[in-house]
Design an enzyme around this catalytic site. Sequence first.
Site, PDB file in Angstrom:
ATOM      1  N   TYR A 106       0.819  -1.211   0.000  1.00 11.57           N
ATOM      2  CA  TYR A 106       0.000   0.000   0.000  1.00 11.57           C
ATOM      3  C   TYR A 106       0.858   1.268   0.000  1.00 11.57           C
ATOM      4  O   TYR A 106       0.554   2.241   0.695  1.00 11.57           O
ATOM      5  CB  TYR A 106      -0.951  -0.006   1.203  1.00 11.57           C
ATOM      6  CG  TYR A 106      -1.680  -1.310   1.389  1.00 11.57           C
ATOM      7  CD1 TYR A 106      -2.612  -1.751   0.455  1.00 11.57           C
ATOM      8  CD2 TYR A 106      -1.413  -2.135   2.475  1.00 11.57           C
ATOM      9  CE1 TYR A 106      -3.261  -2.963   0.586  1.00 11.57           C
ATOM     10  CE2 TYR A 106      -2.058  -3.360   2.621  1.00 11.57           C
ATOM     11  CZ  TYR A 106      -2.971  -3.764   1.681  1.00 11.57           C
ATOM     12  OH  TYR A 106      -3.610  -4.975   1.819  1.00 11.57           O
ATOM     13  N   TYR A 141     -13.255  -7.501   5.058  1.00 11.77           N
ATOM     14  CA  TYR A 141     -12.055  -7.518   4.215  1.00 11.77           C
ATOM     15  C   TYR A 141     -11.703  -8.979   3.977  1.00 11.77           C
ATOM     16  O   TYR A 141     -11.615  -9.769   4.923  1.00 11.77           O
ATOM     17  CB  TYR A 141     -10.887  -6.803   4.901  1.00 11.77           C
ATOM     18  CG  TYR A 141      -9.565  -7.017   4.184  1.00 11.77           C
ATOM     19  CD1 TYR A 141      -9.210  -6.224   3.104  1.00 11.77           C
ATOM     20  CD2 TYR A 141      -8.695  -8.024   4.584  1.00 11.77           C
ATOM     21  CE1 TYR A 141      -8.010  -6.428   2.424  1.00 11.77           C
ATOM     22  CE2 TYR A 141      -7.498  -8.241   3.922  1.00 11.77           C
ATOM     23  CZ  TYR A 141      -7.162  -7.448   2.852  1.00 11.77           C
ATOM     24  OH  TYR A 141      -5.977  -7.665   2.192  1.00 11.77           O
ATOM     25  N   ASP A 200     -14.528 -17.039   6.448  1.00 10.27           N
ATOM     26  CA  ASP A 200     -13.150 -16.613   6.217  1.00 10.27           C
ATOM     27  C   ASP A 200     -12.455 -16.516   7.574  1.00 10.27           C
ATOM     28  O   ASP A 200     -12.578 -15.516   8.275  1.00 10.27           O
ATOM     29  CB  ASP A 200     -13.150 -15.268   5.490  1.00 10.27           C
ATOM     30  CG  ASP A 200     -11.757 -14.711   5.270  1.00 10.27           C
ATOM     31  OD1 ASP A 200     -10.788 -15.285   5.810  1.00 10.27           O
ATOM     32  OD2 ASP A 200     -11.634 -13.687   4.573  1.00 10.27           O
ATOM     33  N   LYS A 248      -2.707 -17.493   7.373  1.00 12.52           N
ATOM     34  CA  LYS A 248      -1.903 -16.708   8.306  1.00 12.52           C
ATOM     35  C   LYS A 248      -1.159 -17.578   9.323  1.00 12.52           C
ATOM     36  O   LYS A 248      -0.025 -17.956   9.096  1.00 12.52           O
ATOM     37  CB  LYS A 248      -2.762 -15.647   8.999  1.00 12.52           C
ATOM     38  CG  LYS A 248      -3.103 -14.483   8.073  1.00 12.52           C
ATOM     39  CD  LYS A 248      -3.547 -13.273   8.822  1.00 12.52           C
ATOM     40  CE  LYS A 248      -3.895 -12.112   7.901  1.00 12.52           C
ATOM     41  NZ  LYS A 248      -2.744 -11.506   7.234  1.00 12.52           N
TER      42      LYS A 248
END
Length: 438
Positions: free
Chosen positions: A21, A152, A257, A286
């Site tokens: 980003y 997200y 998710d 993760k």
Amino acid sequence: MDADALADLRAFDRGHVWHPYSSALAPGDPWVVESAQGVRLHLRDHDGRALDVIDAMSSWWCAVHGYRVPELDAAVRDQLDSMAHVMFGGLTHAPAVGLARRLLDLAPAGLEHVFLADSGSVSVEVAMKAALQYHLAAGRRRTRFLTIRGGYHGDTFSPMSVTDPVGGMHSLFRGVLPEHVFAPRPPAGLDRPDDDAELVAWEQTTRELFVQNAADVAAVIVEPVLQGAGGMYVYPARVLDVLHDLAREHGALVIHDEIATGFHRTGPRWAGDRAEHAPDILCAGKALTGGYLTLAAMLCTREVAEGVSRGEAGGLMHGPTFMANPLACAVANANLDLLAFRDTPAEVARIENGLRDGLASATALDAVQEVRTLGAVGVIQLREPVRVAEVTAAALARGTWVRPFRDLVYTMPPYVTSDDDLATLTAALVGAVADVHG
């Protein structure tokens, strides 16, 4: 690293390396990590001075055991004696089969098939693709997904399309991404009673929205209980049951998710374990490898797997080059062993208590809107956008690495963080906010 080498590294980084980003026109000036061990990062600051700081972020939530973990190091070295990588098309190997077996043993009831993917975002791509193929194979052209605002799900295109289209990280791509169905964000708070007025109103609105779009909805997709990069937002488990019931009523699937929330980050093994019903599809990532290598998994029911396989394509149409990489699978297996050996639920409960106590004083600061904790997640939410560079520097001066975003100064520390280090970490976050925002 000597001063000249350090200066050269940083100059080349600023001139040529894109960070997450970031802008090539106004590049940042990142700290240089020379090594890491335990819960500490060994950095060089902008003047070349050595810093030894606690990692409050678990390297974006994955290094749950910290760094240079002997058991995980050994798993990688041992696997190198056999093979680092082999294609998974037409071949299989013990690390992948062992990992699939372990994941299904740990999974919510009813999940029986495992697809090993490259990353969390890719596992969401695979989950969404599986849902679409499931309906197409049955002669139903359902091409939309229903989710809740504030979520997200990753940075690739399908996950971006179910990330909040207005306030989310990918609003720039509106009009390019497929347009899905977004229910309102549920009321905040984990422990709201089922008859709470705001929750009842949310349920009614969401039911009406689902009914209007039911013929097009292939699946519901949500981050259970905790929305991560969408704002570290906690909502009631009742929401999951409402969405599950609506999906069942209208023939849609349910995708959880759990990339950020799985493996006890919020307390239970899966954040969705707080709900009454299990999902049809679950994404994990993760913490799966303890932060060593990129790997994720999509798990689904036999009904979904067989339904997809009955379609014209004859199978799930996805096949990453590095699918089921043996090194990643081997270290994931060792990581799951370590999570079981260390009594992770007790570790996370200890972290939660330390975060709650250590961050509580932030509520007295004028700039702070709210302080909240859930499992090994602690959040200081401000009344204004975080001055990221200043807060980061102030926390580093107190011996802690933190990466704020939006209006949040938050931590997801490694589960092995000691009580003393946790006290240092929380004091650093509170002190940094006080110094920069008042």
